[in-house]
Design an enzyme around this catalytic site. Structure first.
Site, PDB file in Angstrom:
ATOM      1  N   CYS A  28       0.901  -1.264   0.003  1.00  0.00           N
ATOM      2  CA  CYS A  28      -0.120   0.130   0.094  1.00  0.00           C
ATOM      3  C   CYS A  28       0.920   1.324   0.016  1.00  0.00           C
ATOM      4  O   CYS A  28       1.799   1.336   0.579  1.00  0.00           O
ATOM      5  CB  CYS A  28      -0.866  -0.089   1.264  1.00  0.00           C
ATOM      6  SG  CYS A  28      -0.545   1.040   2.440  1.00  0.00           S
ATOM      7  N   GLU A  29       0.586   2.039  -0.928  1.00  0.00           N
ATOM      8  CA  GLU A  29       1.454   3.527  -1.266  1.00  0.00           C
ATOM      9  C   GLU A  29       1.427   4.549   0.237  1.00  0.00           C
ATOM     10  O   GLU A  29       2.014   5.434   0.194  1.00  0.00           O
ATOM     11  CB  GLU A  29       1.130   4.064  -2.418  1.00  0.00           C
ATOM     12  CG  GLU A  29      -0.130   4.749  -2.600  1.00  0.00           C
ATOM     13  CD  GLU A  29      -0.296   5.226  -3.964  1.00  0.00           C
ATOM     14  OE1 GLU A  29       0.499   4.822  -4.844  1.00  0.00           O
ATOM     15  OE2 GLU A  29      -1.328   6.027  -4.155  1.00  0.00           O
ATOM     16  N   HIS A  30       0.170   4.216   0.722  1.00  0.00           N
ATOM     17  CA  HIS A  30      -0.106   5.185   1.985  1.00  0.00           C
ATOM     18  C   HIS A  30       0.841   4.714   3.236  1.00  0.00           C
ATOM     19  O   HIS A  30       1.217   5.508   3.983  1.00  0.00           O
ATOM     20  CB  HIS A  30      -1.420   5.213   2.229  1.00  0.00           C
ATOM     21  CG  HIS A  30      -2.275   5.457   1.505  1.00  0.00           C
ATOM     22  ND1 HIS A  30      -3.436   5.004   0.941  1.00  0.00           N
ATOM     23  CD2 HIS A  30      -2.102   6.562   0.357  1.00  0.00           C
ATOM     24  CE1 HIS A  30      -3.891   5.714   0.033  1.00  0.00           C
ATOM     25  NE2 HIS A  30      -3.032   6.572  -0.495  1.00  0.00           N
ATOM     26  N   HIS A  31       1.219   3.413   3.613  1.00  0.00           N
ATOM     27  CA  HIS A  31       1.760   2.935   4.745  1.00  0.00           C
ATOM     28  C   HIS A  31       3.271   2.067   4.365  1.00  0.00           C
ATOM     29  O   HIS A  31       3.825   1.833   5.314  1.00  0.00           O
ATOM     30  CB  HIS A  31       1.024   2.011   5.555  1.00  0.00           C
ATOM     31  CG  HIS A  31      -0.371   2.976   6.178  1.00  0.00           C
ATOM     32  ND1 HIS A  31      -1.408   2.839   5.337  1.00  0.00           N
ATOM     33  CD2 HIS A  31      -0.502   3.942   7.047  1.00  0.00           C
ATOM     34  CE1 HIS A  31      -2.214   3.717   5.897  1.00  0.00           C
ATOM     35  NE2 HIS A  31      -1.784   4.289   6.831  1.00  0.00           N
TER      36      HIS A  31
ATOM     37  N   GLN B 298      -5.332  -0.424  -3.743  1.00  0.00           N
ATOM     38  CA  GLN B 298      -6.192  -1.498  -4.317  1.00  0.00           C
ATOM     39  C   GLN B 298      -7.128  -1.252  -5.306  1.00  0.00           C
ATOM     40  O   GLN B 298      -7.371  -1.918  -6.502  1.00  0.00           O
ATOM     41  CB  GLN B 298      -7.179  -2.199  -3.163  1.00  0.00           C
ATOM     42  CG  GLN B 298      -7.974  -3.486  -3.825  1.00  0.00           C
ATOM     43  CD  GLN B 298      -8.588  -4.082  -2.633  1.00  0.00           C
ATOM     44  OE1 GLN B 298      -8.255  -3.738  -1.349  1.00  0.00           O
ATOM     45  NE2 GLN B 298      -9.883  -4.753  -2.904  1.00  0.00           N
TER      46      GLN B 298
ATOM     47  N   HIS C  91      -5.474  -6.131   4.035  1.00  0.00           N
ATOM     48  CA  HIS C  91      -4.450  -4.867   4.405  1.00  0.00           C
ATOM     49  C   HIS C  91      -3.867  -4.805   5.478  1.00  0.00           C
ATOM     50  O   HIS C  91      -4.505  -4.697   6.393  1.00  0.00           O
ATOM     51  CB  HIS C  91      -5.016  -3.463   4.002  1.00  0.00           C
ATOM     52  CG  HIS C  91      -5.709  -3.200   2.425  1.00  0.00           C
ATOM     53  ND1 HIS C  91      -5.028  -2.366   1.639  1.00  0.00           N
ATOM     54  CD2 HIS C  91      -6.771  -3.868   1.818  1.00  0.00           C
ATOM     55  CE1 HIS C  91      -5.740  -2.590   0.655  1.00  0.00           C
ATOM     56  NE2 HIS C  91      -6.607  -3.339   0.646  1.00  0.00           N
TER      57      HIS C  91
ATOM     58  N   CYS D 199      -2.299  -2.713   6.924  1.00  0.00           N
ATOM     59  CA  CYS D 199      -2.292  -1.244   7.394  1.00  0.00           C
ATOM     60  C   CYS D 199      -3.737  -1.278   8.283  1.00  0.00           C
ATOM     61  O   CYS D 199      -3.671  -0.502   9.224  1.00  0.00           O
ATOM     62  CB  CYS D 199      -2.126  -0.077   6.687  1.00  0.00           C
ATOM     63  SG  CYS D 199      -2.983  -0.060   5.126  1.00  0.00           S
TER      64      CYS D 199
END
Ligand code: ZN
Length: 204
Positions: free
Chosen positions: A89-92, A130, A158, A160
């Site tokens: 995941c590109e956020h975490h 996703q 996920h 995260c």
């Protein structure tokens, strides 16, 4: 054919700007001692792992398809289901993983079946969300095959969500991308959904 993601040049493998050097800095910032036995080689291992997990930036659709397109009279739905994938995941920068179900209705061309999981891997091995991963796969098949329609369903969990914050350890996320006939015709969509649900449901 243009890739939806820019291909990023890898930073130098060693030196102060390397991923390994940054990893060592992260260890120090976590309050760890990067010189203790178990951690000495961790920055290098972490760099190697990260490069593999993002190796999708180094490949492209042309290289994967590599001419495996065939002209067939087939106009029946082609479904490849339960394609396992692992992404970040590109956020975490934490993993998300699950299965993808991919279908298309051919017009003239069909693609070698083994190519579809490889297209999934190419996009999964990049920093992702996703929703975009699902769309990337659908749009790529649309571009390559120019079929009557494409349907993609993605079920994922996920880290995260599972390991931090809300800690909903058993929650799954489902996304879909329906193009052409899969968007316009309810029968086509229903046929796809019926074929995909003929199995034990992962999240039920
Ligand atoms: Zn996340």
């Amino acid at each position: 054919m243009k890739s939806p993601h820019r291909v990023v040049k890898m930073p130098p493998a060693s030196g102060p700007d390397s991923i390994a050097a940054a990893m060592k800095n992260i260890l120090v910032n976590l309050g760890e001692d990067p010189s203790r036995e178990g951690l000495v080689r961790t920055p290098d291992r972490a760099e190697k792992a990260l490069k593999f997990l993002t190796s999708g930036y180094d490949t492209n659709v042309e290289a994967i398809v590599n001419g495996a397109l065939f002209t067939e009279g087939c106009d029946e739905m082609v479904v490849v289901k339960d394609i396992e994938f692992y992404s970040l995941c590109e956020h975490h920068l934490l993993p998300f993983f699950g299965t993808m179900h991919v279908a298309y209705l051919p017009k003239d061309k069909v693609i070698g079946l083994s190519k579809i999981p490889r297209i999934v891997d190419m996009f999964a091995r990049r920093l992702q969300v996703q929703e975009r991963l699902t769309r990337d796969v659908a749009r790529t098949l649309e571009e390559v095959l120019q079929p009557r329609g494409v349907g993609v369903i993605c079920e994922a969990r996920h880290f995260c969500m599972m390991m931090r914050g809300v800690e909903k350890q058993h929650s799954g996320t489902i996304t879909s991308a329906m193009l052409g006939a899969f968007r316009k015709r309810k029968e086509t969509r229903d046929e796809f959904l019926a074929l995909v649900s003929e199995r034990h449901h992962r999240f039920s």
